[in-house]
Design an enzyme around this catalytic site. Structure first.
Site, short mmCIF file in Angstrom:
data_model
loop_
_atom_site.label_atom_id
_atom_site.label_comp_id
_atom_site.label_asym_id
_atom_site.label_seq_id
_atom_site.Cartn_x
_atom_site.Cartn_y
_atom_site.Cartn_z
CB CYS A 234 -0.93 -0.23 1.41
SG CYS A 234 -1.47 1.63 1.84
CE LYS B 238 -8.04 12.45 -21.64
NZ LYS B 238 -9.47 12.68 -22.20
CG HIS C 44 -6.60 9.88 -3.62
ND1 HIS C 44 -5.63 9.41 -3.25
CD2 HIS C 44 -6.78 11.12 -3.44
CE1 HIS C 44 -4.89 10.34 -2.36
NE2 HIS C 44 -5.87 11.39 -2.50
CG HIS D 173 -3.00 4.14 -14.48
ND1 HIS D 173 -2.81 2.84 -15.11
CD2 HIS D 173 -1.97 4.17 -13.67
CE1 HIS D 173 -1.58 2.11 -14.44
NE2 HIS D 173 -1.24 3.05 -13.47
CD1 TRP E 263 -2.39 0.81 -11.02
CD2 TRP E 263 -4.30 1.58 -12.12
NE1 TRP E 263 -2.70 2.13 -10.49
CE2 TRP E 263 -3.85 2.44 -11.03
CE3 TRP E 263 -5.34 1.61 -12.82
CZ2 TRP E 263 -4.62 3.68 -10.76
CZ3 TRP E 263 -6.20 3.07 -12.59
CH2 TRP E 263 -5.89 3.97 -11.60
CE LYS F 209 3.74 5.43 -8.60
NZ LYS F 209 3.67 4.06 -9.23
CB VAL G 45 -3.29 7.44 -10.40
CG1 VAL G 45 -2.38 6.78 -9.10
CG2 VAL G 45 -4.70 7.49 -9.89
CG ASN G 46 0.76 6.72 -13.60
OD1 ASN G 46 0.56 6.03 -12.74
ND2 ASN G 46 1.09 6.21 -14.94
CB CYS H 93 1.38 1.20 4.21
SG CYS H 93 -0.35 1.00 4.51
P1 FAD Z 1 1.32 1.24 -12.02
O1 FAD Z 1 1.04 2.57 -11.74
O2 FAD Z 1 0.85 0.26 -11.04
O3 FAD Z 1 1.16 0.72 -13.48
C1 FAD Z 1 1.11 -0.62 -13.70
C2 FAD Z 1 1.58 -0.86 -15.04
O4 FAD Z 1 0.59 -0.27 -15.95
C3 FAD Z 1 2.70 0.03 -15.70
O5 FAD Z 1 3.70 -0.77 -15.46
C4 FAD Z 1 2.37 0.33 -17.15
O6 FAD Z 1 2.73 -1.04 -17.76
C5 FAD Z 1 0.94 0.24 -17.14
N1 FAD Z 1 0.28 1.69 -17.18
C6 FAD Z 1 0.88 2.70 -16.46
N2 FAD Z 1 0.17 3.86 -16.76
C7 FAD Z 1 -1.07 3.51 -17.20
C8 FAD Z 1 -1.98 4.05 -18.06
N3 FAD Z 1 -2.11 5.52 -17.89
N4 FAD Z 1 -2.79 3.41 -18.61
C9 FAD Z 1 -2.85 2.23 -18.86
N5 FAD Z 1 -1.73 1.49 -18.42
C10 FAD Z 1 -0.75 1.99 -17.68
N6 FAD Z 1 -0.87 4.49 -4.56
C11 FAD Z 1 -1.04 5.50 -3.79
O7 FAD Z 1 0.24 5.58 -3.06
N7 FAD Z 1 -1.99 6.49 -3.61
C12 FAD Z 1 -2.94 6.23 -4.54
O8 FAD Z 1 -3.87 7.00 -4.25
C13 FAD Z 1 -3.09 5.28 -5.34
N8 FAD Z 1 -4.41 4.95 -6.01
C14 FAD Z 1 -4.51 3.70 -6.60
C15 FAD Z 1 -5.75 3.51 -7.10
C16 FAD Z 1 -5.94 2.35 -7.74
C17 FAD Z 1 -7.35 2.16 -8.22
C18 FAD Z 1 -4.98 1.41 -7.91
C19 FAD Z 1 -5.10 -0.05 -8.63
C20 FAD Z 1 -3.61 1.70 -7.49
C21 FAD Z 1 -3.27 2.83 -6.52
N9 FAD Z 1 -2.20 3.45 -5.87
C22 FAD Z 1 -2.01 4.32 -5.38
C23 FAD Z 1 -1.10 2.42 -6.41
C24 FAD Z 1 -0.33 3.09 -7.53
O9 FAD Z 1 -1.05 3.35 -8.52
C25 FAD Z 1 0.59 1.95 -8.21
O10 FAD Z 1 -0.03 0.88 -8.52
C26 FAD Z 1 1.76 1.28 -7.26
O11 FAD Z 1 2.33 2.36 -6.76
C27 FAD Z 1 2.82 0.61 -8.27
O12 FAD Z 1 3.22 1.25 -9.29
P2 FAD Z 1 3.92 0.72 -10.52
O13 FAD Z 1 5.18 1.33 -10.93
O14 FAD Z 1 3.94 -0.73 -10.75
O15 FAD Z 1 2.93 1.18 -11.95
#
Ligand code: FAD
Length: 524
Positions: free
Chosen positions: A42, A457, A433, A459, A384, A478, A462-463, A45
């Site tokens: 999380c 969009k 969020h 996602h 995601w 991100k 959030v990034n 966390c």
């Molecule tokens: P992630 O953001 O998890 O993306 C996973 C993969 O999806 C990427 O490696 C890429 O291949 C693909 N991807 C990336 N961007 C896009 C896009 N725009 N469209 C399609 N595919 C894409 N964390 C927090 O700290 N605070 C929050 O408020 C928060 N909200 C979240 C809400 C949801 C619904 C989810 C599922 C997760 C949330 N998270 C949040 C977790 C955070 O978004 C990431 O999932 C986590 O930090 C892991 O990041 P990651 O680098 O693996 O990439």
């Protein structure tokens, strides 16, 4: 596998608890406990861990009265115990009073403020709330004494230092200093309020907080600190001649990391989608995330039914897994009950698999969702990917939802995902969020293609919000996605600005999250 470490036994002052120790540690303990039930995946966390470590360090000397602990609900061995303690969201903070005999899930720390100082003050309130006789024995009285008590202290000649912190009603400094001095011998600290101005004046006190000190030989006077702060008072008192730290016999903290896991990096192709990630995500969702709920009823059960329906109809993975999802969906749909114990879901998932050879990995394994450290990426990443896959599948195969009640609804997948995230996703902050974004604009989605783009969009939004946070994996920064190297056609320059070509983005998403792009090589 997949256990992550936000806290390190032996290095941090945080007490590490797990399924084997939490009950024994908090039951009938001579100290009170403040336990953070967290989840190592999380993001919130992860971001909060430095504060928790700093808090534990800051109140290290209070440990015989109250302890700061953490328990990772993302570890599978802890999932049962987190359910027993009724933990639905992370982080959840619970207090356990000293000497509780009956099993209790603790008292939940309320309010949104988790700043170090606020939590420390709530810890003090909590200690003070112990009824007489159940207060931790090493914790001195935290209630203020009266002027008459101060006078009799002066007469008593107790052979040790007696310090009285004078302060105003809302101040916590006195209690903090009292607790800071717990492990020190030859000194007793108490506190008095500043209500009786004439009395304060007679002692020469012109401002509060102040510390009045009675020496072992009976002499007394105000102490002089440069700044009237907790650390100045505490450190002054700790360094008085003959004041020494006691050797406290605290229960041993485990200082060896058991089964510390080594991250073995597996090369993978970022342009591909891996079965292992989607299946591991489903595994975690069904066996760990839902397991946080002892039973499912009402809106929760409805949300689960809808979510399982959408996944069963649209999941493009391997046939045995699809079969399993279908079985689960049919079973949920056929149930006449309006409340089901979670164990029934688990039994079905496990038994159906055993009986019919249906198969869903029973441990997590990340490929495209690997993190460079164990606590990074993993589950939220897979979620995601699952969500994007579902919106894309619905737009490529709208017929798949025929007969479910979801046909012809361009928002069906998004609304189902929205409800899942809000109801079950353990990261509460994430859920809030996401819900805010959904409220704002999900209604504008009128076609299945727009649903694909909406999620993309959001996602990216959030990034960009999370860029630079502690939960960001340095290997996976991100940034707006897809990056130019993944999809050159998605990017164009308009008036010198990098801009999206949404038509190409849609084409790219439909290819990237299609069954054809799914690679089984790393399946379990
Ligand atoms: P992630 O953001 O998890 O993306 C996973 C993969 O999806 C990427 O490696 C890429 O291949 C693909 N991807 C990336 N961007 C896009 C896009 N725009 N469209 C399609 N595919 C894409 N964390 C927090 O700290 N605070 C929050 O408020 C928060 N909200 C979240 C809400 C949801 C619904 C989810 C599922 C997760 C949330 N998270 C949040 C977790 C955070 O978004 C990431 O999932 C986590 O930090 C892991 O990041 P990651 O680098 O693996 O990439």
């Amino acid at each position: 596998g997949g256990a992550a470490r936000l806290y390190h036994a032996g290095e941090d002052a945080v007490w590490m608890l797990d399924s084997g120790s939490v009950r024994g540690a908090t039951a009938n303990s001579s100290a009170a406990w403040l336990v953070q039930f967290y989840s190592s995946w999380c993001g919130h966390c992860i971001g909060y861990a430095p504060t928790w470590r700093a808090l534990a360090e800051d109140v290290r000397d209070w440990a015989s009265a109250i302890r700061v602990a953490a328990l990772d609900c993302a570890e599978e061995k802890n999932q049962e115990v987190c359910r027993t303690y009724n933990i639905h969201f992370y982080p959840t903070f619970r207090y356990f009073k000293a000497f509780t005999k009956e099993f209790t899930t603790g008292e939940t720390l309320k309010g949104p403020d988790r700043e170090l100082r606020t939590v420390r003050q709530v810890m003090i309130d909590f200690l003070q709330n112990h009824t007489e006789g159940t207060r931790p024995p090493s914790c001195p009285s935290l209630d203020p004494i009266q002027p008459s008590d101060v006078l009799s202290l002066m007469d008593s000649r107790g052979g040790r230092y007696m310090a009285v912190m004078f302060e105003s009603n809302g101040s916590y400094v006195g209690r903090e200093v009292i607790l800071d001095l717990i492990p020190y011998e030859n000194i007793v600290v108490s506190r008095a309020l500043d209500g009786d101005k004439a009395f304060l004046q007679s002692l020469g006190i012109s401002s509060v907080p102040s510390c009045y000190l009675i020496y072992p030989n009976g002499s007394h006077g105000l102490i002089n600190v440069v700044k009237p702060l907790r650390s100045f008072f505490s450190s002054y008192l700790k360094s008085l001649p003959d004041v020494r730290k006691k050797l406290l016999s605290l229960p041993e903290k485990p200082n060896k990391e058991e089964n510390s896991e080594v991250v073995v990096w597996r090369e993978f192709n970022r342009a591909k989608l891996y079965t292992a990630d989607l299946e591991s995500g489903l595994h975690y969702l069904l066996r760990v995330e839902l397991a946080a709920h002892r039973s499912l009823a009402g809106a929760e059960l409805k949300t689960l039914r809808e979510f399982v329906t959408v996944v069963a109809k649209l999941f493009p993975g391997r046939p045995p897994v699809r079969k399993l999802l279908e079985t689960l969906q049919e079973w949920l749909a056929s149930l006449p009950l309006d409340r089901i114990p979670y164990n029934a879901v688990l039994d079905l998932v496990n038994n159906k698999m055993r009986i019919s050879g249906l198969f869903l990995t029973n441990h997590v394994k990340w490929v495209g969702c690997q993190g460079s450290r164990l606590e990074l990426r993993g589950y939220p990443c897979s979620l995601w990917k699952l969500f994007h896959t579902l919106t894309v599948q619905a737009s490529i195969h709208p017929e798949a939802l025929a007969g479910t009640g979801f046909e012809d609804d361009p928002q069906a997948v998004l609304q189902t995902v929205r409800k899942y995230v809000h109801t079950f996703f353990g990261c509460k902050e994430c859920g809030e969020h996401f819900e805010a974004m959904a409220k704002e604009s999900m209604d504008s989605v009128k076609t299945l293609d727009q649903a694909v783009l909406w999620l993309w969009k959001k996602h990216n939004a959030v990034n960009s919000r999370l860029a630079g946070h502690l939960s960001e994996d340095p290997r996976f920064p991100k940034v707006p996605w897809p990056t130019p190297d993944l999809c050159p056609a998605c990017h164009e320059e308009i008036k010198g600005l990098d801009s999206w070509n949404e038509g190409h983005v849609l084409t790219f998403l439909k290819q990237h999250y299609s069954g054809d792009n799914l690679v089984d090589t790393y399946s379990v």
